[in-house]
Design a protein around this motif. Sequence first.
Motif, mmCIF file in Angstrom:
data_model
loop_
_atom_site.group_PDB
_atom_site.id
_atom_site.type_symbol
_atom_site.label_atom_id
_atom_site.label_comp_id
_atom_site.label_asym_id
_atom_site.label_seq_id
_atom_site.Cartn_x
_atom_site.Cartn_y
_atom_site.Cartn_z
ATOM 1 N N PRO A 9 0.805 -1.229 0.000
ATOM 2 C CA PRO A 9 0.000 0.000 0.000
ATOM 3 C C PRO A 9 0.840 1.282 0.000
ATOM 4 O O PRO A 9 0.534 2.232 -0.698
ATOM 5 C CB PRO A 9 -0.835 -0.115 1.279
ATOM 6 N N THR A 13 0.624 4.103 -2.866
ATOM 7 C CA THR A 13 0.339 5.511 -2.574
ATOM 8 C C THR A 13 1.420 6.397 -3.182
ATOM 9 O O THR A 13 1.129 7.393 -3.842
ATOM 10 C CB THR A 13 0.248 5.750 -1.047
ATOM 11 N N SER A 28 -4.050 8.503 -0.776
ATOM 12 C CA SER A 28 -4.360 7.652 0.382
ATOM 13 C C SER A 28 -5.784 7.094 0.295
ATOM 14 O O SER A 28 -6.027 5.947 0.664
ATOM 15 C CB SER A 28 -4.159 8.414 1.692
ATOM 16 N N THR A 31 -5.968 4.334 -2.456
ATOM 17 C CA THR A 31 -5.237 3.098 -2.150
ATOM 18 C C THR A 31 -5.786 2.405 -0.906
ATOM 19 O O THR A 31 -5.124 1.530 -0.351
ATOM 20 C CB THR A 31 -3.727 3.376 -1.979
ATOM 21 N N GLU A 32 -7.005 2.777 -0.497
ATOM 22 C CA GLU A 32 -7.626 2.078 0.635
ATOM 23 C C GLU A 32 -7.737 0.588 0.320
ATOM 24 O O GLU A 32 -7.617 -0.252 1.212
ATOM 25 C CB GLU A 32 -9.003 2.662 0.945
ATOM 26 N N THR A 33 -8.002 0.294 -0.962
ATOM 27 C CA THR A 33 -7.979 -1.101 -1.410
ATOM 28 C C THR A 33 -7.194 -1.164 -2.713
ATOM 29 O O THR A 33 -7.160 -0.195 -3.479
ATOM 30 C CB THR A 33 -9.395 -1.675 -1.660
ATOM 31 N N LYS A 34 -6.589 -2.309 -2.936
ATOM 32 C CA LYS A 34 -5.823 -2.505 -4.169
ATOM 33 C C LYS A 34 -6.756 -2.401 -5.377
ATOM 34 O O LYS A 34 -6.398 -1.854 -6.415
ATOM 35 C CB LYS A 34 -5.145 -3.879 -4.124
#
Length: 188
Positions: A9, A13, A28, A31-34
Amino acid sequence: IKGHMPVLPRELTSSLINDYGLPEYDASILTETKEMANYFKRVCEGTKNYKSASNWIMGPVKSYLNDNNVPITDFLLEAAQIGTIIRLVDEKVISHDSASKLVYPALLKDPELNIKAFIKEKRLDATVGSEQLEEIVQSVLEELPDKVEAYKKGKKGLIGLFVGEVMKRTRGKADPKITNDLLREALK
């Protein structure tokens, strides 16, 4: 083993900040999830306006996902469709207002919708020419002399009222920035 590991992650980011020029906050969130980050990258294949792609995903797309409790992997629209909407706004084929309030909701109802045909059918594709826009700006100001006077006396927030009136008369086809500039010039 290290060569087969997925991107972490923090690296993802960093990649969105460095490769796409996004602010740290946007990176941010994306990129909380891929899967969200991958969706963003696929949207960017259809547009070079990375910040707009970020705004669409963090705004209307994420809002839809949250409201319907759906993960990005089950989102109705292909990334290319969002990229197309952004590109059409950037090319001034349609206004952002038309894109977000008419095209996007229509796509959510019918993901198979032909965007260009829809724009043509709803007559969203013709933006108002500058000469016609100047005439509309003048007529709005002539019809609201008390508001013009208040603006000139310092109530600068009234610019939003004038922009809203112009947008109403052009059915959202006027470019808001150009409208704003024309109004400020006319109000000097």
